[in-house]
Design an enzyme around this catalytic site. Structure first.
Site, PDB file in Angstrom:
ATOM      1  N   GLU A 189     -16.097 -19.390   6.687  1.00 55.34           N
ATOM      2  CA  GLU A 189     -17.366 -20.092   6.798  1.00 55.34           C
ATOM      3  C   GLU A 189     -17.189 -21.549   6.409  1.00 55.34           C
ATOM      4  OE1 GLU A 189     -19.952 -20.787   8.164  1.00 55.34           O
ATOM      5  OE2 GLU A 189     -21.544 -19.425   7.462  1.00 55.34           O
ATOM      6  N   HIS A 241     -20.540 -11.742  10.694  1.00 54.56           N
ATOM      7  CA  HIS A 241     -20.486 -10.623   9.747  1.00 54.56           C
ATOM      8  C   HIS A 241     -21.879 -10.028   9.490  1.00 54.56           C
ATOM      9  CE1 HIS A 241     -22.341 -12.851   6.428  1.00 54.56           C
ATOM     10  NE2 HIS A 241     -21.624 -13.877   6.808  1.00 54.56           N
TER      11      HIS A 241
END
Length: 213
Positions: free
Chosen positions: A84, A8
């Site tokens: 994550e 990202h």
């Protein structure tokens, strides 16, 4: 099948040097949005059969920006399997503060994950974070796809991709971590062995021309 892995774009917590795992999130920076648009233009000629993203906002928004520049439209499918690393007590903490308190553990987290004590921080283990992402990747086997875009996170993707390539735990951080908005490409025919075509690629930042990866 070619698998395009994207970390990202850079966020406020990245800028503030804070840990940002599965339980933390912060907005993308304005400069990062511009970078993601450039990345999208860089990949605009690649027809993705499907885009999969972590369901955390910073990753999903990154996927949306990339797709907005692509000439071929497709679905973005969010999944928690691409989140994550769950970092427990480290979530939101200043990296410098943690490094001062746990220098050996922070060295291990960055350089040798076989020495990282996840229980100390009530975090996911290396196996837990990589197994869920690898399980997702291997679930794509049998799908009639040529190109798949996967948008996720730095710590998780770095370790998971290295595991797909057959690296031992102590070498999962070999060559460091993935940069924000970087491109890493794997190719596989059987989902048992994977070939690395590009690692942590940021060439699109050096030129406005679209390159075929």
């Amino acid at each position: 099948m070619k698998l395009y892995f994207i970390r990202h774009g850079k966020t406020e917590w990245n800028l503030e040097m804070r840990f940002q795992g599965a339980s933390g999130d912060s907005p993308l920076l304005a400069t990062s949005i511009d970078e993601l648009k450039r990345l999208g233009k860089h990949l605009s000629d690649v027809q993705f059969d499907k885009i999969y993203s972590s369901d955390l906002p910073r990753a999903y928004r990154s996927a949306e920006i990339i797709l907005s520049e692509n000439q071929y439209q497709t679905d973005i499918v969010p999944t928690p399997q691409l989140r994550e690393w769950a970092l427990g007590k480290l979530e939101g903490a200043q990296i410098a503060t943690v490094e001062a308190t746990y220098p050996q553990q922070m060295w291990a987290f960055r350089h040798d994950l076989s020495q990282f004590d996840h229980q100390l921080f009530e975090a996911e283990s290396v196996a837990q974070t990589t197994n869920r992402t690898i399980s997702f990747v291997k679930s794509l086997k049998g799908k009639d796809f040529q190109n798949v875009l996967i948008v996720g996170h730095g710590a998780n993707l770095t370790a998971s991709i290295r595991r797909l390539l057959g690296y031992e735990t102590s070498l999962l951080r070999k060559d460091g971590g993935l940069a924000n908005a970087s491109v890493t490409i794997l190719e596989t025919d059987d989902f048992d062995s994977f070939k690395l075509l590009a690692w942590n690629n940021l060439d699109y930042m050096l030129t406005d021309k679209t390159a075929n990866l």
